[in-house]
Design an enzyme around this catalytic site. Structure first.
Site, PDB file in Angstrom:
ATOM      1  N   ARG A   1       0.824  -1.202   0.000  1.00 21.89           N
ATOM      2  CA  ARG A   1       0.000   0.000   0.000  1.00 21.89           C
ATOM      3  C   ARG A   1       0.857   1.251   0.000  1.00 21.89           C
ATOM      4  O   ARG A   1       1.866   1.322   0.717  1.00 21.89           O
ATOM      5  CB  ARG A   1      -0.859   0.074   1.260  1.00 21.89           C
ATOM      6  CG  ARG A   1      -2.256  -0.467   1.091  1.00 21.89           C
ATOM      7  CD  ARG A   1      -3.075   0.396   0.120  1.00 21.89           C
ATOM      8  NE  ARG A   1      -4.332  -0.236  -0.205  1.00 21.89           N
ATOM      9  CZ  ARG A   1      -4.496  -1.212  -1.121  1.00 21.89           C
ATOM     10  NH1 ARG A   1      -3.494  -1.651  -1.826  1.00 21.89           N
ATOM     11  NH2 ARG A   1      -5.685  -1.721  -1.340  1.00 21.89           N
TER      12      ARG A   1
ATOM     13  N   GLU B   1      -2.520   8.021  -5.819  1.00 20.32           N
ATOM     14  CA  GLU B   1      -2.638   7.256  -7.079  1.00 20.32           C
ATOM     15  C   GLU B   1      -3.759   7.852  -7.925  1.00 20.32           C
ATOM     16  O   GLU B   1      -4.801   8.204  -7.371  1.00 20.32           O
ATOM     17  CB  GLU B   1      -2.918   5.785  -6.774  1.00 20.32           C
ATOM     18  CG  GLU B   1      -1.728   5.124  -6.083  1.00 20.32           C
ATOM     19  CD  GLU B   1      -1.909   3.629  -5.843  1.00 20.32           C
ATOM     20  OE1 GLU B   1      -2.927   3.062  -6.292  1.00 20.32           O
ATOM     21  OE2 GLU B   1      -1.043   3.031  -5.206  1.00 20.32           O
TER      22      GLU B   1
ATOM     23  N   HIS C   1       0.343   0.162  -9.704  1.00 21.00           N
ATOM     24  CA  HIS C   1      -0.553  -0.656  -8.861  1.00 21.00           C
ATOM     25  C   HIS C   1      -1.082  -1.867  -9.633  1.00 21.00           C
ATOM     26  O   HIS C   1      -2.287  -2.045  -9.821  1.00 21.00           O
ATOM     27  CB  HIS C   1      -1.719   0.203  -8.331  1.00 21.00           C
ATOM     28  CG  HIS C   1      -2.334  -0.356  -7.074  1.00 21.00           C
ATOM     29  ND1 HIS C   1      -2.839   0.436  -6.072  1.00 21.00           N
ATOM     30  CD2 HIS C   1      -2.546  -1.636  -6.661  1.00 21.00           C
ATOM     31  CE1 HIS C   1      -3.325  -0.323  -5.088  1.00 21.00           C
ATOM     32  NE2 HIS C   1      -3.168  -1.584  -5.432  1.00 21.00           N
TER      33      HIS C   1
HETATM   34  C1  3PG Z   1      -6.005  -4.863  -3.234  1.00 22.88           C
HETATM   35  O1  3PG Z   1      -6.063  -4.183  -2.206  1.00 22.88           O
HETATM   36  O2  3PG Z   1      -6.833  -5.747  -3.481  1.00 22.88           O
HETATM   37  C2  3PG Z   1      -4.873  -4.663  -4.195  1.00 22.88           C
HETATM   38  O3  3PG Z   1      -4.073  -3.595  -3.815  1.00 22.88           O
HETATM   39  C3  3PG Z   1      -5.332  -4.513  -5.622  1.00 22.88           C
HETATM   40  O4  3PG Z   1      -5.964  -3.309  -5.875  1.00 22.88           O
HETATM   41  P1  3PG Z   1      -6.706  -3.101  -7.279  1.00 22.88           P
HETATM   42  O5  3PG Z   1      -7.881  -4.014  -7.309  1.00 22.88           O
HETATM   43  O6  3PG Z   1      -7.120  -1.667  -7.294  1.00 22.88           O
HETATM   44  O7  3PG Z   1      -5.747  -3.430  -8.370  1.00 22.88           O
END
Ligand code: 3PG
Length: 315
Positions: free
Chosen positions: A232, A261, A280
């Site tokens: 994170r 982000e 991400h």
């Molecule tokens: C999560 O918390 O499930 C992951 O960080 C993935 O995030 P995302 O679904 O936005 O790619």
């Protein structure tokens, strides 16, 4: 009236098509909606299905008087104001476990990318170069790997790394020991930063972990060590990371997640030659998206058809 489900972020289309065909649901068919599109749909939304790019906070809750349920198709729920949801009796759940393997694999991919400099070598090849000597790397095998946060994803990282025969040191206040080979608990996070060659973060973002990896902790790293964060944004102090890498105090880093982000276009992190960046992508695999989508669909059906709330996340 049929529940109106708004799938806000990009997800596997096929699983939601199956929901569309269930008579009781009316699923908005668009994928990865813009903020404006979401806001237009909020007044009639019964449920929102989101990933990390949609924030469900006061503003959205006010625009959605019919909202009963928010599903985070994934793990982290820090983009949902769960207290505000509770006050409006909007239930929240996530899809635990569905993208763990993908996240763990991405962390390992970042380790190898940083150690072998493949991303930088690729960039020079694409621009006509052949800088063989510039990209001498380091092996992953037999290194000491520090895993900060030894929940499900941290443990998968430890298991998948076994082929590299590492010595693994983990730290997690909620885990005392493990059967995973070559894996022992560190006395503190500091011990990990002081002694490991590769450090990978796998904690959630909470008050206790916000900016946990600060200037002080980074200054304890060995000059040859690397840091990976596919957990994170906000856990690592980005200004301190910038200074550490800029002054070449550590070998390098691989980051998939950021305090803000998308990472701002003018972020100074983009200028660092020893930092590998990905947007991400931890859960962005076909397999993970099929699993999170399927779990979200099952949970929607349970909630609206059987009055059964699965995988609730409370404030
Ligand atoms: C999560 O918390 O499930 C992951 O960080 C993935 O995030 P995302 O679904 O936005 O790619």
């Amino acid at each position: 009236m049929k529940p109106f489900i708004v799938v806000c972020d990009g997800m596997d289309k096929s699983v939601f098509e199956t929901l569309q065909s269930v008579q009781e649901f009316d699923v908005h068919p668009e994928r990865k909606l813009t903020q404006d599109q979401i806001q237009e749909l909020l007044p009639k939304a019964s449920a929102l299905v989101i990933r990390s790019s949609t924030e469900v906070k006061d503003k959205y809750l006010e625009l959605a008087p019919e909202l009963k349920y928010v599903i985070r198709a994934g793990a982290g729920t820090d983009n949902i104001d769960k207290v505000a949801c509770g006050k409006k009796d909007v239930k929240v759940s996530n899809t635990p476990g569905a993208n763990n393997n993908s996240a763990a694999e991405h962390a390992i991919a970042l380790m190898l990318t940083v150690l072998r400099k493949t991303a930088f070598a690729n960039a020079t090849m694409k621009s006509g170069g052949w800088d063989k000597s510039k990209y001498t790397g380091t092996e992953l095998a037999n290194k000491k790997v520090g895993i900060v946060g030894f929940g499900q994803i941290g443990k998968i990282v430890a298991k998948r790394l076994q082929g590299f025969e590492p010595e693994i040191l983990f730290y997690d206040p909620f885990c005392e020991s493990t059967d995973i080979p070559n894996c022992t608990k560190a006395n503190s996070v500091d011990e990990i930063f002081e002694t490991c060659d590769i450090i990978t973060i796998h904690t959630p973002l909470m008050d206790e972990t916000r900016n946990m990896v600060n200037k002080d902790l980074l200054s304890k790293m060995k000059p040859t060590a690397i840091l990976v964060n596919a957990a994170r944004g906000g856990i690592v102090d980005e200004e301190a990371l910038y200074e550490t890498l800029k002054e070449e105090k550590i070998r390098g880093a691989g980051f998939d997640v950021f305090a803000t982000e998308p990472l701002p276009e003018d972020s100074n992190l983009r200028s660092l030659p020893s930092l590998v960046l990905t947007p991400h992508l931890g859960a962005s695999t076909e397999e993970a998206q099929l699993r999170v989508g399927q779990m979200a669909v099952d949970q929607l059906k349970e909630f609206f058809l059987n009055d059964n709330l699965l995988n609730e996340v409370k404030a």
